[in-house]
Design an enzyme around this catalytic site. Structure first.
Site, PDB file in Angstrom:
ATOM      1  CB  SER A  70      -0.958  -0.023   1.189  1.00  0.00           C
ATOM      2  OG  SER A  70      -1.995   0.910   1.025  1.00  0.00           O
ATOM      3  CG  ASP A 154      -6.510  -2.189  -3.985  1.00  0.00           C
ATOM      4  OD1 ASP A 154      -7.245  -1.541  -3.211  1.00  0.00           O
ATOM      5  OD2 ASP A 154      -5.298  -2.375  -3.785  1.00  0.00           O
ATOM      6  CG  HIS A 186      -5.607  -2.454  -0.175  1.00  0.00           C
ATOM      7  ND1 HIS A 186      -4.929  -1.746  -1.133  1.00  0.00           N
ATOM      8  CD2 HIS A 186      -5.050  -2.094   1.016  1.00  0.00           C
ATOM      9  CE1 HIS A 186      -4.019  -0.982  -0.563  1.00  0.00           C
ATOM     10  NE2 HIS A 186      -4.069  -1.184   0.747  1.00  0.00           N
TER      11      HIS A 186
END
Length: 302
Positions: A70, A154, A186
């Site tokens: 991320s 995502d 994600h």
């Protein structure tokens, strides 16, 4: 945590988790030290970490891999171009490759919240800064092997962030592995996908952080440890079928030589486990191993 232990205990990998500027746990001032135009200050903290690694007698500064997910994926990509000459390779998991495109394409419910920390891309000064510091726009400086992992669905860091950096870095002739799961968001949550990500990452770690000519394949004991780690509750035949799935899916890896070496090594080790595990309840895996042998021969003949 168990899989991190595997890297340390079985592969001898040292894992370092730096608390760079912007990390929580040190007060609100520290959290805000990388906001907006100060974004790259946190990347410089990784430079300081690399300096420290070079002073440690039990660490090898020539075999450093950076990884993160991320926002950590952005940090990974940033390190890949800022410190290209000081790392061996990089693994980016659902990472941001350009804050401008990220803020444009992330789900609308998150956009204003992210602008508070990252900066507002509608501000001309910040928009210019995003262009200057984006890993996407500095991809020409990424010359070390890169592995990108992304979920197609995502809502936070959209698929486009991965696809654009993969395409741009490949223009350099840099080895780029790209693993995209069509049924993930994600991060990989489904066990089959998470297992495959783990095995593919093991292959990446085995191939690139090690010096040329010193690639070490997993031993039979390590393979057995992997079976216990990922399939402890499964019957023996199911474990064999899982390995067969990995054989088939690893064909997606971009480098044919590495692919075949991986397949051959695991076939040999798998057959070794059939011999060493005789009488332990794993004999039924012979059928799956036979099918895997046929799959390997097919791949070689093609």
């Amino acid at each position: 945590q168990a899989r991190n232990n595997y890297y340390m205990n079985e592969l001898g990998v040292a894992m370092i988790y730096p608390n760079v500027r912007g990390s929580t746990g040190y007060g609100k001032t520290f959290v805000a030290l990388d906001n907006g135009l100060r974004r790259e200050d946190s990347v410089r903290d990784i430079g300081a970490l690399l300096d420290w690694i070079a002073t440690q007698p039990d660490l090898d500064p020539e075999r450093v891999m950076v990884t993160g997910g991320s926002y950590g994926g952005y940090m990974t990509l940033a390190c890949a171009f800022h410190y290209n000459d000081r790392i061996r390779c990089a693994l980016d998991v659902v990472g941001i490759s350009h804050f401008g495109t990220f803020l444009k394409n992330t789900e609308s419910y998150r956009r204003d919240l992210r602008r508070v920390e990252y900066g507002d891309e509608r501000d001309p000064r910040l928009a210019s800064f995003f262009e200057e510091m984006a890993p996407l726009n500095n991809a020409g400086r990424i010359r070390k092997p890169l592995f990108v992992v992304q979920g197609a669905n995502d809502p936070r860091v959209p698929l486009s962030e991965a696809e654009q950096i993969v395409a741009r870095v490949r223009q350099n002739g840099t080895p780029v592995w790209y693993l995209m799961a069509k049924d993930e968001g994600h991060g990989f949550r489904k066990k089959n996908n998470a297992d495959f990500q783990f095995y593919a990452t093991l292959q990446f770690v085995q191939q690139y952080p090690r010096p040329p000519g010193q690639i070490q394949l997993l031993s039979a004991a390590q393979l057995l440890s992997l079976f216990r780690l990922t399939s402890a509750t499964e019957a023996a035949e199911q474990r064999g079928q899982r390995m067969l799935q990995i054989y088939n899916r690893v064909a997606l890896l971009p480098e044919t030589g590495a692919q075949l070496r991986y397949l051959v090594a695991y076939l040999v080790l798998w057959l070794t486990t059939l011999i060493t595990a005789a009488g332990t309840g794993m004999q039924t895996d012979a059928r799956a191993a036979s099918v895997a042998l046929g799959t390997l021969l097919d791949a070689v003949m093609r």
